[in-house]
Design a protein around this motif. Structure first.
Motif, short mmCIF file in Angstrom:
data_model
loop_
_atom_site.label_atom_id
_atom_site.label_comp_id
_atom_site.label_asym_id
_atom_site.label_seq_id
_atom_site.Cartn_x
_atom_site.Cartn_y
_atom_site.Cartn_z
N ASN A 118 -3.89 -31.72 -4.35
CA ASN A 118 -3.70 -32.36 -3.15
C ASN A 118 -4.25 -31.66 -1.82
O ASN A 118 -4.92 -30.88 -2.09
CB ASN A 118 -2.04 -32.64 -3.01
CG ASN A 118 -1.36 -31.48 -2.63
OD1 ASN A 118 -1.70 -30.35 -2.54
ND2 ASN A 118 -0.08 -31.37 -2.60
N ALA B 107 1.35 -41.67 -10.23
CA ALA B 107 2.00 -40.31 -9.95
C ALA B 107 0.77 -39.43 -9.39
O ALA B 107 1.08 -38.47 -8.28
CB ALA B 107 2.67 -39.65 -11.13
N ILE B 108 -0.11 -39.38 -10.05
CA ILE B 108 -1.53 -38.66 -9.35
C ILE B 108 -1.97 -38.89 -8.35
O ILE B 108 -2.20 -38.05 -7.43
CB ILE B 108 -2.55 -38.46 -10.58
CG1 ILE B 108 -2.06 -37.99 -11.95
CG2 ILE B 108 -3.76 -37.80 -10.01
CD1 ILE B 108 -3.11 -37.99 -12.99
N GLU C 201 -2.18 -27.86 -3.84
CA GLU C 201 -1.26 -27.80 -4.85
C GLU C 201 -1.68 -28.71 -6.08
O GLU C 201 -1.88 -29.71 -6.00
CB GLU C 201 0.14 -28.26 -4.26
CG GLU C 201 0.87 -27.39 -3.03
CD GLU C 201 1.87 -28.28 -2.31
OE1 GLU C 201 2.45 -27.37 -1.71
OE2 GLU C 201 1.96 -29.25 -2.42
N LYS D 119 5.48 -32.73 -13.09
CA LYS D 119 5.33 -34.04 -12.14
C LYS D 119 4.76 -34.80 -13.47
O LYS D 119 4.89 -36.10 -13.21
CB LYS D 119 4.39 -34.02 -10.97
CG LYS D 119 5.06 -33.24 -9.87
CD LYS D 119 3.94 -33.35 -8.65
CE LYS D 119 4.67 -32.98 -7.55
NZ LYS D 119 3.62 -33.13 -6.01
N PHE E 27 -0.84 -30.85 -9.71
CA PHE E 27 -0.05 -31.85 -10.09
C PHE E 27 1.06 -31.17 -11.03
O PHE E 27 2.14 -31.67 -10.95
CB PHE E 27 -0.86 -32.92 -10.67
CG PHE E 27 0.07 -34.17 -11.22
CD1 PHE E 27 0.73 -34.93 -10.40
CD2 PHE E 27 0.15 -34.60 -12.71
CE1 PHE E 27 1.36 -36.01 -10.92
CE2 PHE E 27 0.66 -35.74 -13.20
CZ PHE E 27 1.26 -36.32 -12.21
N ASP F 28 -0.23 -40.68 -6.13
CA ASP F 28 0.83 -40.07 -4.97
C ASP F 28 0.66 -38.78 -4.32
O ASP F 28 0.93 -38.29 -3.41
CB ASP F 28 2.19 -40.58 -5.41
CG ASP F 28 2.33 -42.38 -5.38
OD1 ASP F 28 1.55 -42.83 -4.95
OD2 ASP F 28 3.30 -42.46 -6.25
N HIS F 29 0.32 -38.03 -5.48
CA HIS F 29 0.25 -36.38 -5.53
C HIS F 29 -0.84 -36.13 -4.63
O HIS F 29 -0.84 -35.50 -3.82
CB HIS F 29 0.31 -35.53 -6.79
CG HIS F 29 -0.02 -34.22 -6.51
ND1 HIS F 29 1.11 -33.21 -6.19
CD2 HIS F 29 -1.09 -33.76 -6.88
CE1 HIS F 29 0.26 -32.09 -6.19
NE2 HIS F 29 -0.65 -32.32 -6.56
#
Length: 571
Positions: A511, A543-544, A515, A521, A517, A546-547
């Motif tokens: 991100n 999810a990826i 940070e 997560k 993933f 969003d991260h």
């Protein structure tokens, strides 16, 4: 004897004697070897000419050579000057008698030794006048104070530049354009014997002869192109045109062999200035004193140079655009070719579902995956990751993908297939390696045989609940060592189970705060998914996203999910 005192680096306080030519660099063949990775193998040299002057010359080093804190290409050095190369710093010293002799021989009208851009001899010359490169042809026309002669000359300059501008037109081939510029200059200055244009390489910054013209003799490329260091300073640093009316006007110069050899009498030089950048310069010289090599001629040459610089800049920009378009087209073709090595659709197998996702960080990448159906009905699932990114990794990826398809039918299990791939990779003599995860799936017995060559551990979403990281059957990456072993392990696929294979672009997705993933997560994404490969792939992908947020994709990303249909506990 002149020498250098080491002020910084190894052997501080030591003395470095200077000969007629003293080379500096990291290479073993240098006269003075500098043990510093920021110093080029052939970094710089100091030359002593026949007048006892010492010239510091940078040899196109990566990090530059500095004299008194200023980066130089070629520069005369004097007592107390400080020279820097990488982490080394030297102070120039010469005996008092030598310094006095050089001072007595000095004359403000005499220019520094000639810098031979083709490696020839050096000589001296006399600067008579200069013209600023920002000169405009009509700038010296003042109402009420201008004579008929001034108006006539200004009209001639404007008309000449207009004709040259029209002749250059919209020429976009740089080599053709430079030759045309010289051709027109020889028409404007008919007494010119030699003319050349030198441009700064946009990538290296090095001055490179690009066009030359000789009157009355063919250009065999062997005649040396010369310009004095002082002229170079005027043209490139002060952005001024320079006129040398007669190189023989100093009593000492007729004995200079290079002046006699090249028969240089009158010289004019002008910068090719575009906006605030000097693209290079053009020089014209004669073998006899020229009648139009005067201040009016220099003013005209500077005006022509300004006009030529704009045309050259346009040609260079056009060249860059064409180069970028060719590169983009090549990358687009490479992407299409690379995609042809990937499966066009997942396999259709009773009671099983397959999903895949693939995205490269650049136009092409080093990830690959495949589904292969063997003659006995087993399905081979492969996910791999070549070290590195870009074109080189893509070429290796194509080779590995082809080898997988070629060797898969000859091997009874994933360990044997990895051994064959390792043997081929080692024979390719590259420093690249490949991580890979290979599974042989028997859809009749619902068993899997897996071997992991240094790849990310897959994760299993259990139909009965929970997420397991499948660890085991670990071996070295492909292409590391001949002694690599690739053990195998057997797994059972229960109804409703979903297995996810992926490359490190998934768990290492970054991100904006750098940070990763990570597996935590990833596990949460699987826990929120339904027991189907399609939903698992969607949940992981979301999810990826969003991260990562707005951060650019940091690595190639490949995701393969497959599972067995049916209710948990069923057959």
């Amino acid at each position: 004897m002149a020498h250098l005192i080491v002020k910084k680096g190894k052997n501080v306080g030591g003395k470095v004697p200077l000969s007629s030519v003293t080379s500096f660099g990291r290479g073993m063949d240098m006269d003075v070897r500098l043990d510093d990775l920021t110093v080029s193998k052939q970094h710089a040299r100091i030359l002593r000419n026949d007048r006892g002057e010492y010239i510091l010359e940078d040899l196109a080093s990566s990090n530059g050579t500095f004299l008194n804190g200023r980066q130089i290409t070629t520069k005369q050095i004097a007592e107390g000057d400080v020279i820097e190369m990488g982490s080394y710093k030297f102070e120039f010293r010469r005996p008092e008698a030598e310094t006095l002799a050089a001072a007595a021989d000095d004359d403000e009208s005499v220019v520094r030794p000639l810098l031979d851009l083709d490696g020839g001899a050096k000589s001296s010359s006399v600067v008579r006048s200069s013209v600023d490169a920002n000169y405009e042809p009509a700038a010296d026309i003042t109402p009420g104070q201008t004579t008929v002669e001034d108006l006539t000359m200004a009209n001639y300059r404007l008309r000449t530049m207009l004709e040259i501008g029209q002749s250059l037109g919209t020429a976009l081939d740089e080599d053709e354009l430079l030759d045309r510029i010289l051709e027109k200059l020889f028409e404007v200055f008919p007494e010119t014997h030699r003319g050349f244009i030198i441009l700064r390489d946009p990538e290296t910054g090095r001055l490179t002869p690009r066009a030359r013209r000789f009157r009355g003799s063919a250009d065999d490329g062997e005649e040396s192109l010369q310009i004095s260091e002082t002229i170079l300073e005027y043209v490139l640093e002060r952005k001024q045109g320079v006129l040398i009316e007669d190189t023989m006007s100093d009593d000492r110069l007729p004995t200079s062999q290079s002046i006699l050899d090249f028969e240089m009498r009158s010289v004019m030089c002008a910068p090719l200035k575009y906006e605030d950048e000097v693209l290079g310069f053009m020089q014209m010289d004669t073998d006899r004193i020229a009648t139009n090599y005067d201040e009016e001629g220099l003013t005209l040459l500077v005006g022509i140079a300004n006009q030529a610089a704009l045309t050259i800049a346009n040609a260079q920009l056009h060249k860059q655009v064409l180069k970028r378009e060719r590169l983009e087209q090549d990358l687009a073709n490479a992407r299409r070719i690379q995609n042809s090595f990937l499966p066009q659709s997942p396999p259709q197998v009773d009671s099983y579902e397959f999903e895949d996702r693939y995205a490269t960080a650049l136009e092409v990448g080093g990830d690959f995956y495949d589904f292969l159906t063997l003659p006995d009905g087993r399905v081979v699932v492969v996910v791999g990751d070549v070290s590195g990114k870009g074109i080189t990794a893509a070429l290796m990826m194509a080779k590995m993908a082809s080898n997988v398809r070629f060797f898969a039918t000859t091997q009874t299990g994933p360990g044997g297939l990895l051994s064959m791939l390792n043997e081929v990779a080692l024979s390719s003599e590259t420093d690249m390696f490949v991580t890979a995860l290979i599974i042989y799936l028997d859809t009749d017995t619902h068993t899997m045989v897996m071997s992991n060559a240094g790849h990310c551990y897959p994760v299993m979403l259990k139909a009965m609940g929970g997420v397991e990281r499948v660890q085991g059957a670990n071996g070295f990456p492909v292409g590391i060592t001949e002694e690599a072993e690739f053990p195998e392990m057997e797994l059972t696929m229960e109804p409703g189970d979903v297995l996810s294979l992926f490359t490190d672009g998934v768990i290492e997705a970054m991100n904006e705060e750098n940070e990763q993933f990570g597996y935590k997560k990833l596990t949460r994404a699987l826990e929120a998914a339904q027991a189907s490969p399609a939903d698992v792939a969607r949940k992981i992908q979301q999810a990826i996203r969003d991260h990562v947020g707005l951060a650019p994709q940091s690595d190639d990303l490949t995701l393969v999910c497959f599972g067995r249909a049916g209710e948990p506990g069923g057959r």
